[in-house]
Design a protein around this motif. Structure first.
Motif, PDB file in Angstrom:
ATOM      1  N   ILE A 148      49.694  22.857  85.986  1.00 47.86           N
ATOM      2  CA  ILE A 148      49.072  23.908  86.805  1.00 47.86           C
ATOM      3  C   ILE A 148      47.688  24.248  86.278  1.00 47.86           C
ATOM      4  O   ILE A 148      46.737  24.406  87.045  1.00 47.86           O
ATOM      5  CB  ILE A 148      49.984  25.153  86.850  1.00 47.86           C
ATOM      6  N   LEU A 149      47.561  24.351  84.964  1.00 50.66           N
ATOM      7  CA  LEU A 149      46.266  24.656  84.364  1.00 50.66           C
ATOM      8  C   LEU A 149      45.261  23.538  84.627  1.00 50.66           C
ATOM      9  O   LEU A 149      44.082  23.803  84.861  1.00 50.66           O
ATOM     10  CB  LEU A 149      46.414  24.908  82.870  1.00 50.66           C
ATOM     11  N   ALA A 150      45.719  22.289  84.607  1.00 50.92           N
ATOM     12  CA  ALA A 150      44.822  21.166  84.892  1.00 50.92           C
ATOM     13  C   ALA A 150      44.282  21.239  86.313  1.00 50.92           C
ATOM     14  O   ALA A 150      43.122  20.914  86.562  1.00 50.92           O
ATOM     15  CB  ALA A 150      45.552  19.844  84.675  1.00 50.92           C
ATOM     16  N   VAL A 151      45.097  21.709  87.242  1.00 50.40           N
ATOM     17  CA  VAL A 151      44.668  21.801  88.638  1.00 50.40           C
ATOM     18  C   VAL A 151      43.785  23.026  88.873  1.00 50.40           C
ATOM     19  O   VAL A 151      42.772  22.943  89.576  1.00 50.40           O
ATOM     20  CB  VAL A 151      45.904  21.833  89.573  1.00 50.40           C
ATOM     21  N   PHE A 190      37.415  24.720  76.679  1.00 51.96           N
ATOM     22  CA  PHE A 190      36.498  23.596  76.583  1.00 51.96           C
ATOM     23  C   PHE A 190      37.169  22.349  77.156  1.00 51.96           C
ATOM     24  O   PHE A 190      38.223  21.939  76.674  1.00 51.96           O
ATOM     25  CB  PHE A 190      36.091  23.370  75.130  1.00 51.96           C
ATOM     26  N   LEU A 191      36.561  21.744  78.174  1.00 50.22           N
ATOM     27  CA  LEU A 191      37.102  20.564  78.862  1.00 50.22           C
ATOM     28  C   LEU A 191      38.551  20.791  79.291  1.00 50.22           C
ATOM     29  O   LEU A 191      39.424  19.943  79.090  1.00 50.22           O
ATOM     30  CB  LEU A 191      36.991  19.322  77.985  1.00 50.22           C
ATOM     31  N   THR A 192      38.792  21.910  79.898  1.00 49.45           N
ATOM     32  CA  THR A 192      40.145  22.370  80.203  1.00 49.45           C
ATOM     33  C   THR A 192      40.964  21.403  81.058  1.00 49.45           C
ATOM     34  O   THR A 192      42.121  21.138  80.721  1.00 49.45           O
ATOM     35  CB  THR A 192      40.090  23.762  80.856  1.00 49.45           C
ATOM     36  N   PRO A 193      40.436  20.850  82.159  1.00 47.63           N
ATOM     37  CA  PRO A 193      41.289  19.941  82.945  1.00 47.63           C
ATOM     38  C   PRO A 193      41.731  18.710  82.163  1.00 47.63           C
ATOM     39  O   PRO A 193      42.885  18.277  82.275  1.00 47.63           O
ATOM     40  CB  PRO A 193      40.401  19.546  84.128  1.00 47.63           C
TER      41      PRO A 193
END
Length: 117
Positions: free
Chosen positions: A90-93, A53-56
């Protein structure tokens, strides 16, 4: 934007890995006097990451939170925290993947545009 298959499964594992590292950092670096607030500060983003949920935004917050822990602890356990910061970035990108709440909310839609006559 929301890959499926093996790439989507890998993103689920990356989300869970970042959430687990966040929980471990929260449990090991904060004293019991701030137990309720540290629990809230570390467990809520980890929970949202596991769901996708709203990961970035959440993973950027996790990156900043772990950077704050690295600075507060003056580099204690720096390698672990550096890898956690890198994984959060990395996960945000990369984004959440197809197996997430974000994919259900913001995923692909069919847009039918009728021609004007």
């Amino acid at each position: 934007m929301f890959p499926t298959g093996m790439a989507g499964a890998a993103l689920v594992l990356l989300r869970i890995s970042v959430a687990a590292m966040l929980i471990v950092d929260g449990a090991s670096h904060w004293s019991l006097s701030f137990y309720f607030w540290s629990t809230l500060l570390f467990l809520m983003p980890a929970f949202f990451l596991c769901l996708g949920f709203l990961t970035p935004y959440i993973s950027t917050f996790c990156c900043l939170l772990q950077l704050a822990v690295l600075l507060i602890t003056r580099g204690e356990n720096g390698f672990h925290l550096s890898i956690a910061i890198l994984n959060s970035g990395i996960l945000a990108v990369l984004g959440p993947g197809a197996y997430s709440i974000d994919a259900k909310i913001f995923g692909r839609r069919i847009l039918n545009v009728s021609p004007r006559i």
